[in-house]
Motif scaffolding. Structure first.
Motif, PDB file in Angstrom:
ATOM      1  N   MET A   1      -0.468  -6.721  -0.998  1.00 31.46           N
ATOM      2  CA  MET A   1      -1.350  -5.930  -1.850  1.00 31.46           C
ATOM      3  C   MET A   1      -1.372  -6.481  -3.270  1.00 31.46           C
ATOM      4  SD  MET A   1      -1.821  -3.358  -4.270  1.00 31.46           S
ATOM      5  CE  MET A   1      -0.285  -2.461  -4.462  1.00 31.46           C
ATOM      6  N   MET A   2      -2.587  -6.607  -3.833  1.00 34.76           N
ATOM      7  CA  MET A   2      -2.771  -7.090  -5.196  1.00 34.76           C
ATOM      8  C   MET A   2      -3.014  -5.931  -6.163  1.00 34.76           C
ATOM      9  SD  MET A   2      -5.617  -9.830  -6.517  1.00 34.76           S
ATOM     10  CE  MET A   2      -5.823 -10.213  -8.252  1.00 34.76           C
ATOM     11  N   TYR A   3      -3.955  -5.061  -5.830  1.00 29.62           N
ATOM     12  CA  TYR A   3      -4.192  -3.848  -6.615  1.00 29.62           C
ATOM     13  C   TYR A   3      -4.950  -2.846  -5.760  1.00 29.62           C
ATOM     14  CZ  TYR A   3      -8.941  -5.653  -7.345  1.00 29.62           C
ATOM     15  OH  TYR A   3     -10.201  -6.136  -7.150  1.00 29.62           O
ATOM     16  N   MET A   4      -4.954  -1.603  -6.197  1.00 27.50           N
ATOM     17  CA  MET A   4      -5.717  -0.566  -5.515  1.00 27.50           C
ATOM     18  C   MET A   4      -6.200   0.450  -6.530  1.00 27.50           C
ATOM     19  SD  MET A   4      -2.637   1.425  -3.520  1.00 27.50           S
ATOM     20  CE  MET A   4      -1.126   1.917  -4.389  1.00 27.50           C
ATOM     21  N   GLN A   5      -7.368   1.020  -6.259  1.00 29.78           N
ATOM     22  CA  GLN A   5      -7.938   1.999  -7.158  1.00 29.78           C
ATOM     23  C   GLN A   5      -7.299   3.367  -6.964  1.00 29.78           C
ATOM     24  OE1 GLN A   5     -12.180   1.706  -6.293  1.00 29.78           O
ATOM     25  NE2 GLN A   5     -12.486   0.344  -8.042  1.00 29.78           N
ATOM     26  N   ASP A   6      -7.465   4.208  -7.981  1.00 33.19           N
ATOM     27  CA  ASP A   6      -6.946   5.564  -7.916  1.00 33.19           C
ATOM     28  C   ASP A   6      -7.601   6.311  -6.763  1.00 33.19           C
ATOM     29  OD1 ASP A   6      -5.411   7.738  -8.831  1.00 33.19           O
ATOM     30  OD2 ASP A   6      -7.172   8.579  -9.840  1.00 33.19           O
ATOM     31  N   GLY A   7      -6.826   7.081  -6.046  1.00 34.37           N
ATOM     32  CA  GLY A   7      -7.318   7.812  -4.893  1.00 34.37           C
ATOM     33  C   GLY A   7      -6.861   7.228  -3.583  1.00 34.37           C
ATOM     34  N   ILE A   8      -6.334   6.004  -3.601  1.00 31.71           N
ATOM     35  CA  ILE A   8      -5.790   5.381  -2.389  1.00 31.71           C
ATOM     36  C   ILE A   8      -4.294   5.661  -2.303  1.00 31.71           C
ATOM     37  CG2 ILE A   8      -5.277   3.191  -1.255  1.00 31.71           C
ATOM     38  CD1 ILE A   8      -7.920   2.153  -2.148  1.00 31.71           C
ATOM     39  N   GLN A   9      -3.872   6.173  -1.179  1.00 29.71           N
ATOM     40  CA  GLN A   9      -2.464   6.458  -0.933  1.00 29.71           C
ATOM     41  C   GLN A   9      -1.870   5.361  -0.050  1.00 29.71           C
ATOM     42  OE1 GLN A   9      -0.880   9.015  -2.413  1.00 29.71           O
ATOM     43  NE2 GLN A   9      -2.810   9.594  -3.396  1.00 29.71           N
ATOM     44  N   MET A  10      -0.609   5.060  -0.287  1.00 29.94           N
ATOM     45  CA  MET A  10       0.055   3.964   0.416  1.00 29.94           C
ATOM     46  C   MET A  10       1.220   4.519   1.230  1.00 29.94           C
ATOM     47  SD  MET A  10       1.713   0.526  -1.301  1.00 29.94           S
ATOM     48  CE  MET A  10       2.957   1.452  -2.205  1.00 29.94           C
ATOM     49  N   ASP A  11       1.276   4.179   2.501  1.00 28.12           N
ATOM     50  CA  ASP A  11       2.355   4.591   3.386  1.00 28.12           C
ATOM     51  C   ASP A  11       2.923   3.373   4.093  1.00 28.12           C
ATOM     52  OD1 ASP A  11       2.202   7.341   2.881  1.00 28.12           O
ATOM     53  OD2 ASP A  11       0.580   7.586   4.342  1.00 28.12           O
ATOM     54  N   THR A  12       4.244   3.287   4.164  1.00 23.69           N
ATOM     55  CA  THR A  12       4.914   2.220   4.902  1.00 23.69           C
ATOM     56  C   THR A  12       5.312   2.763   6.267  1.00 23.69           C
ATOM     57  OG1 THR A  12       5.755   1.238   2.864  1.00 23.69           O
ATOM     58  CG2 THR A  12       6.831   0.598   4.906  1.00 23.69           C
TER      59      THR A  12
ATOM     60  N   ASN B   1      -7.788   6.021   1.996  1.00 20.61           N
ATOM     61  CA  ASN B   1      -8.567   6.602   0.905  1.00 20.61           C
ATOM     62  C   ASN B   1      -8.546   8.121   1.022  1.00 20.61           C
ATOM     63  OD1 ASN B   1     -10.382   7.302  -1.064  1.00 20.61           O
ATOM     64  ND2 ASN B   1     -12.124   6.233  -0.173  1.00 20.61           N
ATOM     65  N   GLU B   2      -7.867   8.777   0.067  1.00 19.62           N
ATOM     66  CA  GLU B   2      -7.789  10.233   0.036  1.00 19.62           C
ATOM     67  C   GLU B   2      -8.737  10.823  -1.005  1.00 19.62           C
ATOM     68  OE1 GLU B   2      -6.052  12.002   2.163  1.00 19.62           O
ATOM     69  OE2 GLU B   2      -5.270  10.201   3.139  1.00 19.62           O
ATOM     70  N   GLY B   3      -9.566   9.988  -1.625  1.00 13.17           N
ATOM     71  CA  GLY B   3     -10.493  10.459  -2.642  1.00 13.17           C
ATOM     72  C   GLY B   3     -11.799  10.961  -2.053  1.00 13.17           C
ATOM     73  N   ASN B   4     -12.725  11.308  -2.935  1.00 13.33           N
ATOM     74  CA  ASN B   4     -14.019  11.829  -2.514  1.00 13.33           C
ATOM     75  C   ASN B   4     -15.095  10.751  -2.437  1.00 13.33           C
ATOM     76  OD1 ASN B   4     -13.078  14.522  -2.386  1.00 13.33           O
ATOM     77  ND2 ASN B   4     -13.296  14.725  -4.605  1.00 13.33           N
ATOM     78  N   GLY B   5     -14.848   9.612  -3.023  1.00  8.17           N
ATOM     79  CA  GLY B   5     -15.820   8.524  -3.012  1.00  8.17           C
ATOM     80  C   GLY B   5     -15.202   7.240  -2.503  1.00  8.17           C
ATOM     81  N   LYS B   6     -15.986   6.179  -2.543  1.00 11.43           N
ATOM     82  CA  LYS B   6     -15.500   4.873  -2.093  1.00 11.43           C
ATOM     83  C   LYS B   6     -14.403   4.367  -3.026  1.00 11.43           C
ATOM     84  CE  LYS B   6     -19.981   3.486  -0.102  1.00 11.43           C
ATOM     85  NZ  LYS B   6     -19.548   3.315   1.295  1.00 11.43           N
ATOM     86  N   ARG B   7     -13.385   3.758  -2.452  1.00  8.85           N
ATOM     87  CA  ARG B   7     -12.285   3.193  -3.218  1.00  8.85           C
ATOM     88  C   ARG B   7     -11.987   1.796  -2.680  1.00  8.85           C
ATOM     89  NH1 ARG B   7     -13.549   7.036  -5.636  1.00  8.85           N
ATOM     90  NH2 ARG B   7     -12.233   8.680  -6.543  1.00  8.85           N
ATOM     91  N   ARG B   8     -11.394   0.957  -3.517  1.00 11.24           N
ATOM     92  CA  ARG B   8     -11.131  -0.428  -3.129  1.00 11.24           C
ATOM     93  C   ARG B   8      -9.647  -0.768  -3.263  1.00 11.24           C
ATOM     94  NH1 ARG B   8     -15.750  -4.823  -3.959  1.00 11.24           N
ATOM     95  NH2 ARG B   8     -17.489  -3.669  -3.058  1.00 11.24           N
TER      96      ARG B   8
END
Length: 267
Positions: free
Chosen positions: A35-46, A82-89
């Motif tokens: 992973m390089m970066y992620m926008q707000d609203g994306i949750q990360m699980d291992t 993506n746990e947000g309401n819009g598109k996330r990257r």
């Protein structure tokens, strides 16, 4: 598990990264540390394994983790949802210079065979399994051993090739010979075998090794000009600790030359 349909964009030339766009509720699975970066609203699980067995209970999770361990990868992968309401990257970066290959598995019959360290990321639902080489010669002399990685599903997967990428579609019966380390991926319809170079002098002094990989069509293959093992060997051979010499730049009185003389590196 249903496949997530994701959009993507690849950036860069020699050191690339891929940016994956996720709709609300969609997810991508990435190799640990990619992973390089992620926008707000994306949750990360291992998670154990590749994330495709999460609905299959404990046995499914252990099976997925065991497959990754056999192929030389870590026990864990990371899922970005993506746990947000819009598109996330979320972006995933290549580990060394080369090219990122975007593959839609549905267009390849649902399966791709690749070298063990080629996988970068994929849409959720792509299964990361193992592919055993059935031929003894491939297992001993094929560079990748008996086990390669198998990507299965209908979604997008991204693999990394070192250096410059060569994609080639082989006609039925068409054969090419390749350095064993330069094979990145191929369709399961391609026959992967090993061929002895044929001449002792060429094997000993040619610098190309004792065996070639032979790829016979039909099917598509992806080749790389700079395998990680070749890059690592050149770095190690150039290291002073391994007997290599640094190529100092600048004038005769430059700091590099003076340092070598004062340091006793004058033989």
């Amino acid at each position: 598990m249903a496949m997530d349909v994701v959009d993507y964009e690849i950036f860069g030339s020699e050191m690339q990264y891929v940016e994956v766009e996720l709709d609300p509720g969609e997810a991508a699975v990435g190799e640990a540390g990619a992973m390089m970066y992620m926008q707000d609203g994306i949750q990360m699980d291992t998670v154990f394994g590749d994330g495709a067995q999460q609905a299959g209970g404990l046995f499914g999770k252990l099976l997925g983790a065991g497959k990754r361990l056999v192929t030389g990868e870590g026990l864990f992968t990371t899922i970005f949802h993506n746990e947000g309401n819009g598109k996330r990257r979320v972006a995933f970066a290549a580990p060394y210079p080369g090219k990122i290959i975007a593959v839609k598995l549905a267009e390849l019959g649902g399966t791709l065979i690749c070298q063990k360290d080629a996988f970068l990321c994929a849409a959720r639902g792509v299964s990361l399994g193992i592919a055993f080489q059935k031929k003894l010669g491939v297992g001993f002399f094929g560079g990748e051993g008996f086990i390669m990685q198998k990507l299965e599903g209908d979604g997008m997967a991204f693999v990394h090739a070192g250096g410059t990428l060569k994609a080639k579609t082989l006609a039925p019966g068409e054969r090419i010979r390749v350095d064993t380390g330069c094979v990145v991926a191929f369709q399961p319809t391609v026959d992967f075998d090993i061929q002895y170079v044929g001449k002792i002098k060429s094997a000993i002094f040619g610098g190309e090794g004792l065996f070639f990989a032979t790829l016979t069509g039909p099917g598509k293959v992806w080749l790389q000009s700079l395998p990680l093992s070749r890059l690592a060997n050149r770095i190690v051979m150039s290291a002073p600790a391994a007997g290599g010499r640094s190529a100092d730049q600048g004038s005769l009185l430059g700091a590099g030359v003076l340092g070598s003389i004062l340091g006793g590196d004058d033989d």
